[in-house]
Design a protein around this motif. Structure first.
Motif, PDB file in Angstrom:
ATOM      1  N   VAL A 204      34.067 -10.491  16.196  1.00  0.00           N
ATOM      2  CA  VAL A 204      34.521  -9.649  15.961  1.00  0.00           C
ATOM      3  C   VAL A 204      34.636  -8.027  16.482  1.00  0.00           C
ATOM      4  N   GLY A 205      33.310  -8.390  16.723  1.00  0.00           N
ATOM      5  CA  GLY A 205      32.397  -7.036  17.420  1.00  0.00           C
ATOM      6  C   GLY A 205      32.678  -6.642  19.118  1.00  0.00           C
ATOM      7  N   ASN A 206      33.326  -7.263  19.637  1.00  0.00           N
ATOM      8  CA  ASN A 206      34.006  -7.601  20.304  1.00  0.00           C
ATOM      9  C   ASN A 206      35.020  -6.451  20.630  1.00  0.00           C
ATOM     10  N   LEU A 207      35.483  -6.653  19.519  1.00  0.00           N
ATOM     11  CA  LEU A 207      36.954  -5.901  19.404  1.00  0.00           C
ATOM     12  C   LEU A 207      36.903  -4.791  18.508  1.00  0.00           C
ATOM     13  N   VAL A 208      35.973  -4.641  17.430  1.00  0.00           N
ATOM     14  CA  VAL A 208      35.706  -2.650  16.617  1.00  0.00           C
ATOM     15  C   VAL A 208      35.362  -1.732  17.690  1.00  0.00           C
ATOM     16  N   LYS A 234      27.478  -9.148  15.381  1.00  0.00           N
ATOM     17  CA  LYS A 234      26.929  -7.530  15.803  1.00  0.00           C
ATOM     18  C   LYS A 234      28.072  -6.826  15.659  1.00  0.00           C
ATOM     19  N   ASN A 235      27.404  -5.376  14.924  1.00  0.00           N
ATOM     20  CA  ASN A 235      27.961  -5.264  14.750  1.00  0.00           C
ATOM     21  C   ASN A 235      28.430  -3.622  15.421  1.00  0.00           C
ATOM     22  N   TYR A 236      29.006  -2.358  15.283  1.00  0.00           N
ATOM     23  CA  TYR A 236      29.069  -0.992  15.764  1.00  0.00           C
ATOM     24  C   TYR A 236      29.527   0.071  14.815  1.00  0.00           C
ATOM     25  N   ALA A 237      28.365   1.193  15.243  1.00  0.00           N
ATOM     26  CA  ALA A 237      28.889   2.259  14.840  1.00  0.00           C
ATOM     27  C   ALA A 237      30.364   2.751  15.100  1.00  0.00           C
ATOM     28  N   ARG A 238      31.784   3.384  14.093  1.00  0.00           N
ATOM     29  CA  ARG A 238      32.909   2.960  15.108  1.00  0.00           C
ATOM     30  C   ARG A 238      33.878   4.002  14.478  1.00  0.00           C
ATOM     31  N   ASP A 239      34.004   5.046  15.123  1.00  0.00           N
ATOM     32  CA  ASP A 239      35.075   6.389  14.705  1.00  0.00           C
ATOM     33  C   ASP A 239      35.730   6.997  15.413  1.00  0.00           C
ATOM     34  N   LEU A 256      24.317  -1.439   8.794  1.00  0.00           N
ATOM     35  CA  LEU A 256      24.839  -0.082   8.812  1.00  0.00           C
ATOM     36  C   LEU A 256      26.536   0.276   9.510  1.00  0.00           C
ATOM     37  N   GLY A 257      26.840  -1.037  10.761  1.00  0.00           N
ATOM     38  CA  GLY A 257      28.073  -0.654  11.340  1.00  0.00           C
ATOM     39  C   GLY A 257      29.009  -0.688  10.434  1.00  0.00           C
ATOM     40  N   VAL A 258      30.651  -0.509  11.090  1.00  0.00           N
ATOM     41  CA  VAL A 258      31.514  -0.222  10.235  1.00  0.00           C
ATOM     42  C   VAL A 258      32.394  -1.995   9.456  1.00  0.00           C
ATOM     43  N   ILE A 259      31.916  -2.858  10.291  1.00  0.00           N
ATOM     44  CA  ILE A 259      31.922  -4.265   9.501  1.00  0.00           C
ATOM     45  C   ILE A 259      30.970  -4.537   8.659  1.00  0.00           C
ATOM     46  N   ASN A 260      31.551  -5.163   7.577  1.00  0.00           N
ATOM     47  CA  ASN A 260      30.720  -4.894   6.163  1.00  0.00           C
ATOM     48  C   ASN A 260      30.683  -6.728   6.170  1.00  0.00           C
ATOM     49  N   TYR A 261      29.698  -6.671   6.865  1.00  0.00           N
ATOM     50  CA  TYR A 261      29.414  -8.591   6.733  1.00  0.00           C
ATOM     51  C   TYR A 261      28.585  -8.778   5.469  1.00  0.00           C
ATOM     52  N   ARG A 262      28.152  -7.997   4.003  1.00  0.00           N
ATOM     53  CA  ARG A 262      28.244  -8.939   2.600  1.00  0.00           C
ATOM     54  C   ARG A 262      29.533  -9.271   2.934  1.00  0.00           C
ATOM     55  N   GLN A 263      31.231  -8.574   2.679  1.00  0.00           N
ATOM     56  CA  GLN A 263      31.932  -9.235   2.460  1.00  0.00           C
ATOM     57  C   GLN A 263      32.703 -10.568   3.580  1.00  0.00           C
ATOM     58  N   VAL A 264      31.994 -10.240   4.582  1.00  0.00           N
ATOM     59  CA  VAL A 264      32.928 -11.258   5.637  1.00  0.00           C
ATOM     60  C   VAL A 264      31.859 -12.706   5.922  1.00  0.00           C
ATOM     61  N   ASN A 317      47.971  -8.730   5.369  1.00  0.00           N
ATOM     62  CA  ASN A 317      48.535  -6.944   5.411  1.00  0.00           C
ATOM     63  C   ASN A 317      48.692  -6.325   4.239  1.00  0.00           C
ATOM     64  N   GLU A 318      47.322  -6.771   3.357  1.00  0.00           N
ATOM     65  CA  GLU A 318      46.921  -6.098   2.133  1.00  0.00           C
ATOM     66  C   GLU A 318      46.676  -4.530   2.801  1.00  0.00           C
ATOM     67  N   LYS A 319      47.145  -3.383   1.659  1.00  0.00           N
ATOM     68  CA  LYS A 319      47.034  -2.538   2.457  1.00  0.00           C
ATOM     69  C   LYS A 319      45.213  -1.889   2.292  1.00  0.00           C
ATOM     70  N   ARG A 320      44.522  -1.347   2.905  1.00  0.00           N
ATOM     71  CA  ARG A 320      42.782  -1.005   2.722  1.00  0.00           C
ATOM     72  C   ARG A 320      42.685   0.555   3.469  1.00  0.00           C
ATOM     73  N   ALA A 321      42.013   0.633   3.001  1.00  0.00           N
ATOM     74  CA  ALA A 321      41.154   1.667   3.681  1.00  0.00           C
ATOM     75  C   ALA A 321      40.103   1.631   5.024  1.00  0.00           C
ATOM     76  N   SER A 322      40.612   2.646   5.777  1.00  0.00           N
ATOM     77  CA  SER A 322      39.022   2.009   6.866  1.00  0.00           C
ATOM     78  C   SER A 322      37.912   3.041   6.315  1.00  0.00           C
TER      79      SER A 322
END
Length: 322
Positions: A204-208, A234-239, A256-264, A317-322
């Motif tokens: 998913v790093g390829n997409l974020v 892999k991970n990315y900082a995204r804004d 440190l990136g936008v994807i929370n790998y602890r969750q994933v 489709n659960e509503k989530r904060a980005s």
């Protein structure tokens, strides 16, 4: 981790050519030993061979034997072969790329590799080659053409059957603007292929990292993880601007990136994911960051095993904060 699972490094931290211009592919056992030895020195005992660096399918039998010997001498197992940017439906080159993929599968089996990793992404465009980060420029896209998509299914099924016949898993990498470019399209592709040994690499790093609107990483992982059999992490900082006028991204560590790998990673464990984890990183000291990420992932896996708690996947489709 299960007894089967391993943490690998990619080869992005190594040059594809020697100082004198000799391709690493042609450099031979001494240089290959240096590469795998450096991976071992930062703590890796397994590596993903990338055909951007070494093409096992194009090595002579003696050179292929040398590569296997180097792996044994350095104590670094070759567990996956990643064939990239050699799409089997690329105009004018699809049949040639298909034959190359078959050679690569046979070579992987000869080396004792477990996973044949590939995808439908194509070589960089001129604009991508000129860019600091290639994902900031447009690349090639798979056409909205049912006949070409069916050709992709047929050829990938052929490769999957070959891989199964020699004891390999085959994993298709999620990559933008291909028939594996979204969660839904990637899942539909492997379902149409219909082989037990063919799954997805949910990178998913390829997409974020894309400089455009992207699907929420949580929802994307929620859909992809049940179909995963191998995994680039892999991970990315995204804004991005609230009005959708701009987007930016840059490589980061997993933590440190936008994807929370602890969750994933918790979600993957909940689903019984048993594939390998491969650390990827673009830019800077890629190998060093991969080593940092390995230690982070090892900590996550140990923490979760000790806690014995796994977070459930979110509802679609659960509503989530980005």
């Amino acid at each position: 981790m299960t007894g089967r699972q391993r943490i690998l490094t990619c080869m992005l931290g190594f040059d594809t050519e020697l100082a004198d211009g000799t391709p690493l592919h042609d450099a031979g056992a001494e240089e290959w030993h240096a590469v795998l030895g450096e991976a071992a020195a930062v703590g890796f005992d397994a590596v993903e061979i990338a055909d951007s660096h070494i093409r096992p399918g194009d090595l002579s039998p003696s050179a292929l034997g040398d590569l296997g010997d180097v792996a044994r001498e350095t104590g670094v197992d070759l567990l996956s072969l990643h064939v990239q940017r050699r799409s089997v439906i690329m105009p004018g080159l699809g049949q040639e790329n298909l034959a190359y993929a078959h050679r690569s599968i046979d070579a992987a089996a000869e080396l004792g590799i477990e996973v044949f990793s590939t995808g439908l992404h194509r070589p960089f465009t001129e604009a991508q080659r000129r860019s600091l980060w290639f994902w900031t420029a447009p690349g090639a896209s798979d056409p909205d053409d049912p006949e070409i998509r069916e050709l992709a299914v047929t050829r990938l099924r052929e490769l999957g059957s070959h891989a199964a016949s020699v004891g390999l898993e085959m994993s298709l990498e999620v990559y933008e603007d291909t028939y594996c470019g979204t969660a839904d399209s990637a899942i539909a592709l492997i379902e149409d292929i219909g082989l037990d040994n063919v799954g997805l690499n949910p990178d998913v790093g390829n997409l974020v990292r894309l400089h455009r609107p992207v699907d929420d990483w949580r929802e994307t992982y929620r859909r992809l993880l049940p179909h995963a059999n191998y995994w680039h992490l892999k991970n990315y900082a995204r804004d991005e601007a609230g009005d959708g006028s701009w987007w930016t991204s840059t490589p980061s560590t997993l933590e440190l990136g936008v994807i929370n790998y602890r969750q994933v990673v918790r979600w993957a464990r909940e689903l019984g994911y048993e594939g390998h984890y491969t650390m990827e990183q673009y830019g800077g000291d890629s190998l060093g960051v991969c080593a940092v990420n390995r230690r982070y992932l090892e900590g996550l896996l140990a923490d979760q095993a000790n806690l014995g708690r796994i977070s459930p996947l979110p509802e679609p489709n659960e509503k989530r904060a980005s």
